[in-house]
Write an enzyme that holds these catalytic residues in place. Structure first.
Site, PDB file in Angstrom:
ATOM      1  N   HIS A 178      44.315  45.619  37.969  1.00 18.58           N
ATOM      2  CA  HIS A 178      44.513  44.664  38.991  1.00 18.58           C
ATOM      3  C   HIS A 178      45.905  43.947  38.482  1.00 18.58           C
ATOM      4  O   HIS A 178      45.938  42.699  38.410  1.00 18.58           O
ATOM      5  CB  HIS A 178      43.484  43.599  39.158  1.00 18.58           C
ATOM      6  CG  HIS A 178      43.259  43.136  40.392  1.00 18.58           C
ATOM      7  ND1 HIS A 178      44.377  42.164  41.062  1.00 18.58           N
ATOM      8  CD2 HIS A 178      42.348  42.935  41.442  1.00 18.58           C
ATOM      9  CE1 HIS A 178      43.837  41.995  42.099  1.00 18.58           C
ATOM     10  NE2 HIS A 178      42.712  42.413  42.424  1.00 18.58           N
ATOM     11  N   GLU A 308      47.389  47.725  43.573  1.00 16.86           N
ATOM     12  CA  GLU A 308      46.346  48.238  42.822  1.00 16.86           C
ATOM     13  C   GLU A 308      46.158  49.725  43.304  1.00 16.86           C
ATOM     14  O   GLU A 308      45.403  50.069  44.342  1.00 16.86           O
ATOM     15  CB  GLU A 308      45.091  47.462  43.167  1.00 16.86           C
ATOM     16  CG  GLU A 308      45.049  45.962  42.966  1.00 16.86           C
ATOM     17  CD  GLU A 308      44.375  45.067  43.940  1.00 16.86           C
ATOM     18  OE1 GLU A 308      43.062  45.433  43.911  1.00 16.86           O
ATOM     19  OE2 GLU A 308      44.816  44.211  44.410  1.00 16.86           O
TER      20      GLU A 308
END
Ligand code: GAL
Length: 342
Positions: A178, A308
């Site tokens: 992330h 991501e």
């Protein structure tokens, strides 16, 4: 090439180790044992200093004071698993909800929540860190899993992360990192330029769950087929609830698996993302708040952009998205590469 490590700080009663990987061009990455999070990814600058291209916090605890998973390893299932359950070969597995009735980013005991064991080495591939963890499984948990994340910084300024897992029971495996990029450390990424290898993004409902439908990017603010100033694209999203991007793009990897490139027009800095998978979430940090004390300042909307790389999420419910299952006896690996140019 070199590696080093030191005790970074303490979190929830244990030491957190910082592992540093450095190459001969002056590029370095610092990874924390807690959450497998990439604390810094540094490019050398002309004046002999360095520029961290990620958002960072000063302490481990700071990373966990907000719901944004800043730079953390995410698994076993990135994105939202509808109604905290999934079905493989007719068998339902119930897991724990951590966002309303749904499970976000692998639930409360996912990859981001643990303090991983780490081992560094310098190999032919580059400066290397291997993190390992055994996830116990049990009621309300994803089935037991052995997971390895290998971080390699090579001589060509690419930091690659390879996630490898095995499980004794059928489960899902859709890891990501992330990472929130901000190439300049300015208080907004609006001046930075994004290009994506995509023509469609996913339709989502009010809970941000994919409905299974695809939407064309062309002619909308989602069109990143050419280098696009993020601020212009974000301006085009002001009539949405999110007032920016929090969206799942279907990406088409190039021959060298390029899916995305973020660049800063005022300097030579750019990050190219390589992944062989079909999904990329773009989240322009629309809901960052003033109480977040990042190293570059208080949180504010659009302070970073999370990119991501993953498989399209919740694919056991929506099989048209592909296969995210992991079966007993199988070992699956996925690699995400971040190439820094400067
Ligand atoms: C993204 C997700 C966002 C938000 C963020 C972390 O992957 O799409 O809705 O949850 O992670 O805070």
């Amino acid at each position: 090439m070199q590696t080093s490590q030191h005790v970074f700080d303490q979190y929830e009663g244990h030491d957190v180790t910082a592992f540093q990987l450095t190459n001969d061009n002056g590029v370095s990455a610092t990874i924390l044992s807690q959450g497998g999070l990439i604390h810094e990814f540094n490019a050398p600058t002309a004046d002999g200093g360095h520029q961290n291209v990620l958002l960072s916090y000063p302490t481990t605890a700071d990373y966990y004071t907000n719901p944004f998973y800043v730079n953390m390893a995410i698994g076993t299932a990135a994105g939202r698993t509808k109604a905290a359950k999934f079905v493989i070969d007719g068998k339902q597995v119930d897991v724990t909800a951590n966002e309303g009735r749904n499970t976000l980013h692998g639930g409360p005991h996912g990859f981001s929540s643990v303090n991983w064991d780490g081992q560094t080495a310098v190999t032919d591939a580059g400066a290397t860190l291997t993190l390992t963890h055994h996830f116990e499984g049990g009621a309300g948990e994803f089935p037991a899993m052995d997971v390895t994340i290998t971080y390699v910084l090579d001589a060509n300024n690419t930091l690659s992360l390879t996630y490898t897992a095995t499980s004794e029971a059928p489960t899902v495996f859709n890891p990501t990192q992330h990472v929130y990029f901000n190439l300049t450390g300015a208080d907004s990424i609006r001046q930075q330029v994004l290009q994506l290898n995509t023509t469609r993004h996913l339709d989502v409902d009010a809970e941000k769950l994919p409905t299974g439908d695809y939407l064309d990017n062309a002619g909308t603010p989602f069109d990143f087929s050419k280098p696009t100033v993020l601020g212009d694209a974000i301006d085009g999203m002001q009539n949405t609830t999110e007032k920016g991007f929090d969206d799942i793009f279907e990406v088409k990897p190039d021959a060298d698996n390029t899916i995305a490139r973020l660049s800063d027009p005022d300097s030579q800095l750019a990050v190219t993302i390589h992944s062989s998978r079909n999904g990329l979430v773009v989240f322009t940090a629309n809901s960052f708040t003033d109480d977040m004390n990042l190293t570059i300042g208080h949180g504010k909307p659009n302070m970073g952009v999370a990119l991501e790389a993953q498989n399209l999420s919740d694919a056991t419910r929506l099989p048209q998205f592909g296969d995210i299952t992991l079966k007993p006896g199988e070992e699956k690996s996925y690699t995400i590469g971040y190439h820094l140019s400067f």
